[in-house]
Design a protein around this motif. Sequence first.
Motif, PDB file in Angstrom:
ATOM      1  N   LEU A  63      35.618  46.387  31.650  1.00  0.00           N
ATOM      2  CA  LEU A  63      35.773  45.053  32.240  1.00  0.00           C
ATOM      3  C   LEU A  63      34.515  44.612  32.985  1.00  0.00           C
ATOM      4  CD1 LEU A  63      37.870  42.786  32.550  1.00  0.00           C
ATOM      5  CD2 LEU A  63      38.660  43.916  34.621  1.00  0.00           C
ATOM      6  N   GLU A  64      33.952  45.500  33.813  1.00  0.00           N
ATOM      7  CA  GLU A  64      32.747  45.145  34.579  1.00  0.00           C
ATOM      8  C   GLU A  64      31.575  44.858  33.643  1.00  0.00           C
ATOM      9  OE1 GLU A  64      32.761  44.619  37.877  1.00  0.00           O
ATOM     10  OE2 GLU A  64      34.873  45.202  37.933  1.00  0.00           O
ATOM     11  N   TYR A  90      39.731  39.740  35.230  1.00  0.00           N
ATOM     12  CA  TYR A  90      38.631  40.122  36.122  1.00  0.00           C
ATOM     13  C   TYR A  90      38.815  39.498  37.511  1.00  0.00           C
ATOM     14  CZ  TYR A  90      33.909  40.759  37.911  1.00  0.00           C
ATOM     15  OH  TYR A  90      32.833  41.099  38.687  1.00  0.00           O
ATOM     16  N   ALA A 103      32.056  41.468  32.004  1.00  0.00           N
ATOM     17  CA  ALA A 103      31.759  40.398  32.970  1.00  0.00           C
ATOM     18  C   ALA A 103      30.250  40.264  33.165  1.00  0.00           C
ATOM     19  CB  ALA A 103      32.460  40.679  34.297  1.00  0.00           C
ATOM     20  N   TRP A 154      40.276  37.523  29.562  1.00  0.00           N
ATOM     21  CA  TRP A 154      39.556  38.622  30.201  1.00  0.00           C
ATOM     22  C   TRP A 154      38.989  38.188  31.556  1.00  0.00           C
ATOM     23  CZ3 TRP A 154      40.399  43.370  29.176  1.00  0.00           C
ATOM     24  CH2 TRP A 154      40.660  43.812  27.874  1.00  0.00           C
ATOM     25  N   GLU A 155      38.460  36.975  31.631  1.00  0.00           N
ATOM     26  CA  GLU A 155      37.914  36.484  32.897  1.00  0.00           C
ATOM     27  C   GLU A 155      39.018  36.337  33.943  1.00  0.00           C
ATOM     28  OE1 GLU A 155      34.854  33.090  34.592  1.00  0.00           O
ATOM     29  OE2 GLU A 155      35.481  33.011  32.488  1.00  0.00           O
TER      30      GLU A 155
END
Length: 171
Positions: free
Chosen positions: A84-85, A110, A88, A106-107
């Motif tokens: 995830l990181e 996050y 992003a 996904w955002e």
Amino acid sequence: MWKVDIYLETDSTFQGKRERKCGYVLATMVKNEEKTKENFGKSNGTYHQSVLVTLAEALSRMNVSSEICVHTQDGYVASRIPKLEEMAGEGWRDGKGELIKNAVEWEQIYRLVHAFPDPHKMAARSEKHSYSTWLQEMMKKDGCKRIIGTGLESETRPESGNNGVSGNVCP
């Protein structure tokens, strides 16, 4: 830090876009007793998109930073959660500079992971899990009329109570 397990299910793993029923269970141990919260609804999207929207809704119920293990039969989603990181940091773009599929979802995940001063620690397992059968049965019984993901933009959290699990968080 609380330990929380999130168990996700959909009524169909068909990869194409369609309406499907979705459900989740949040589970935690409180004083040696498992406490759960669950919810069901509908999503209109691809399989991965529906799993992501259901995960975002489950995360929106969290009210403190936690160690979270996501249990899903969706191997793609499970494999991307630890990245995830990285996703992003790349602006939700792939190696060709194109937006990744489901970048919006996904955002959203996050943002929910980072909704607290100390972000949630996320891990995932791709598996049939202990709540799979129960969630499937409940989706058949329940009309699942509510649309999953509505109101997520407000990122509202429960007023009180704990959110998650002590116990079965994945390694």
